[in-house]
Write a protein that holds these residues in place. Structure first.
Motif, PDB file in Angstrom:
ATOM      1  N   VAL A  58      42.070  33.976 -36.068  1.00 14.06           N
ATOM      2  CA  VAL A  58      41.707  33.312 -35.369  1.00 14.06           C
ATOM      3  C   VAL A  58      42.177  31.896 -36.355  1.00 14.06           C
ATOM      4  CG1 VAL A  58      38.752  33.724 -35.069  1.00 14.06           C
ATOM      5  CG2 VAL A  58      40.158  32.248 -37.178  1.00 14.06           C
ATOM      6  N   LEU A  59      42.922  32.073 -37.404  1.00 13.63           N
ATOM      7  CA  LEU A  59      44.209  31.591 -37.987  1.00 13.63           C
ATOM      8  C   LEU A  59      44.796  30.288 -37.379  1.00 13.63           C
ATOM      9  CD1 LEU A  59      44.315  32.544 -41.405  1.00 13.63           C
ATOM     10  CD2 LEU A  59      42.908  30.753 -40.815  1.00 13.63           C
ATOM     11  N   MET A  60      45.935  31.218 -36.493  1.00 15.42           N
ATOM     12  CA  MET A  60      46.585  30.028 -35.380  1.00 15.42           C
ATOM     13  C   MET A  60      45.412  29.537 -34.108  1.00 15.42           C
ATOM     14  SD  MET A  60      48.936  29.104 -37.236  1.00 15.42           S
ATOM     15  CE  MET A  60      49.819  28.255 -36.125  1.00 15.42           C
ATOM     16  N   THR A  61      45.145  29.920 -33.579  1.00 10.07           N
ATOM     17  CA  THR A  61      44.104  29.335 -32.511  1.00 10.07           C
ATOM     18  C   THR A  61      44.005  27.655 -33.276  1.00 10.07           C
ATOM     19  OG1 THR A  61      43.938  31.561 -31.289  1.00 10.07           O
ATOM     20  CG2 THR A  61      42.790  29.420 -31.081  1.00 10.07           C
ATOM     21  N   GLN A  64      46.193  25.155 -33.988  1.00  7.80           N
ATOM     22  CA  GLN A  64      46.735  24.226 -32.460  1.00  7.80           C
ATOM     23  C   GLN A  64      46.181  23.780 -32.238  1.00  7.80           C
ATOM     24  OE1 GLN A  64      50.158  25.049 -34.134  1.00  7.80           O
ATOM     25  NE2 GLN A  64      50.123  24.873 -31.385  1.00  7.80           N
ATOM     26  N   SER A  65      44.958  22.924 -32.941  1.00  7.49           N
ATOM     27  CA  SER A  65      44.307  22.016 -32.181  1.00  7.49           C
ATOM     28  C   SER A  65      44.378  20.976 -33.039  1.00  7.49           C
ATOM     29  CB  SER A  65      42.472  22.913 -32.769  1.00  7.49           C
ATOM     30  OG  SER A  65      41.983  22.785 -33.923  1.00  7.49           O
ATOM     31  N   GLY A  66      45.296  21.282 -34.230  1.00  4.14           N
ATOM     32  CA  GLY A  66      45.943  19.776 -35.374  1.00  4.14           C
ATOM     33  C   GLY A  66      45.374  19.402 -35.843  1.00  4.14           C
ATOM     34  N   ALA A 275      38.504  29.379 -29.954  1.00  2.00           N
ATOM     35  CA  ALA A 275      37.637  28.303 -28.753  1.00  2.00           C
ATOM     36  C   ALA A 275      36.563  27.582 -29.510  1.00  2.00           C
ATOM     37  CB  ALA A 275      37.377  29.528 -27.602  1.00  2.00           C
ATOM     38  N   ALA A 276      35.146  28.218 -29.029  1.00  2.00           N
ATOM     39  CA  ALA A 276      33.956  27.641 -29.820  1.00  2.00           C
ATOM     40  C   ALA A 276      33.820  27.385 -31.138  1.00  2.00           C
ATOM     41  CB  ALA A 276      32.480  29.020 -30.875  1.00  2.00           C
ATOM     42  N   LEU A 277      34.793  27.046 -31.956  1.00  2.00           N
ATOM     43  CA  LEU A 277      34.318  26.327 -33.641  1.00  2.00           C
ATOM     44  C   LEU A 277      35.316  25.323 -32.850  1.00  2.00           C
ATOM     45  CD1 LEU A 277      36.003  29.092 -35.818  1.00  2.00           C
ATOM     46  CD2 LEU A 277      33.628  27.678 -36.115  1.00  2.00           C
TER      47      LEU A 277
END
Length: 296
Positions: A58-61, A64-66, A275-277
């Motif tokens: 999950v780290l890169m997703t 990528q949210s900034g 996505a939920a996080l």
């Protein structure tokens, strides 16, 4: 035991050693591979027999949210050393470590805190102790009090067998058969073996005792009024899903049930979990900024 989807680090994820007044902690740090860091950072805390690698998928997703996103090994876990003093492994002591890490990682900004399983109990201590200003808190596969069911039985065996038999014997008697039953690749088997043996035996047995004896602090957590998310797999075999749902209601927290997942949503359903996080973190930041704007 859930296993990481892969052990090769994706672009933008690097191993780090984070220095704090509480000591040095091993970490995996993710930053956006495109764009800039413009949102508040996050710290991810693993469970009892886990490590920072449990969050690789999950780290890169998340980054990528900034955000700068940091997954850690707790004191005495895998690549973070720990003493032989049992007092170093209470949830309160480990919560103080999370406070110190969050203050360094935040650098003055609020930090999003995520605790998986036992890591949720540790994170809860950090939130309640009031030493750190958190942007939000997520309990991931973590309940209101002591763990239950099959995982409680496994925790008792860890608490009893590790001091008596040692980590290598416990690997062969307990962990290796479970991993073999999952038919995981050889490289992951080697990693899990290496990880278990790198743990502090004192730390592992003391943490197991903590997760088996923790009392319910839900009412205390609610008084802190930090935005809170309860996220768990629909088939969780640690804390019953209904207990986690009830805890969310008591907290007035957001609640996300991850379809198909068991006790490790970040491993078993990484895209849904990430996505939920991100949605929750963005909403928490907007809420904070709205409050600050209204105050002005």
């Amino acid at each position: 035991m859930s296993t990481p989807r892969f052990l090769d680090l994706p672009p933008g994820v690097t191993p780090q050693k984070i220095e704090t007044p509480q000591g040095t902690f091993a970490a995996l740090e993710a930053i956006p591979v495109s764009g800039v860091v413009e949102r508040w950072p996050a710290i991810l805390v693993p469970g009892l027999t886990g490590s920072k690698e449990d969050f690789i998928a999950v780290l890169m997703t998340l980054a990528q949210s900034g955000r700068r996103v940091v997954a850690i090994d707790l004191r005495g876990q895998y690549e973070t050393p720990g003493p032989d003093d049992p007092a170093a492994y209470t949830c309160a002591a480990l919560g103080a470590d999370v406070d110190a890490l969050s203050q360094v990682i935040g650098g003055g900004d609020p930090v999003h805190l995520v605790g998986h399983s036992f890591g949720g109990l540790v994170g809860r201590e950090a939130v309640i102790d009031g030493r750190t200003r958190f942007a939000s808190f997520t309990l991931m596969g973590s309940g209101p009090g002591a763990i239950e069911g099959r995982r409680a039985r496994a925790g008792r065996k860890i608490m009893e067998e590790v001091p008596a038999l040692g980590l290598e014997a416990v690997w062969h008697s307990r962990f290796e058969p479970e991993v073999l039953a999952q038919d995981v690749p050889d490289e992951i088997m080697e990693f899990l073996h290496k990880r278990l043996l790198a743990n502090s035996p004192t730390g592992l047995s003391c943490m197991a005792e903590q997760v088996l004896s923790m009392h319910d602090r839900t009412d205390e957590l609610r008084q802190i009024e930090v935005p809170t998310l309860v996220l768990y797999g629909e088939h969780d075999d640690g804390w019953p899903p209904e207990a986690q749902s009830e805890m969310a209601a008591r907290l007035g927290a957001d609640c996300v049930v991850v379809p198909g997942a068991v006790h490790s949503p970040a491993v078993e359903a990484p895209e849904t979990t990430a996505a939920a996080l991100v949605r929750f973190w963005n909403a928490a930041e907007k809420h904070f900024l709205d409050i600050r704007s209204n105050a002005v």
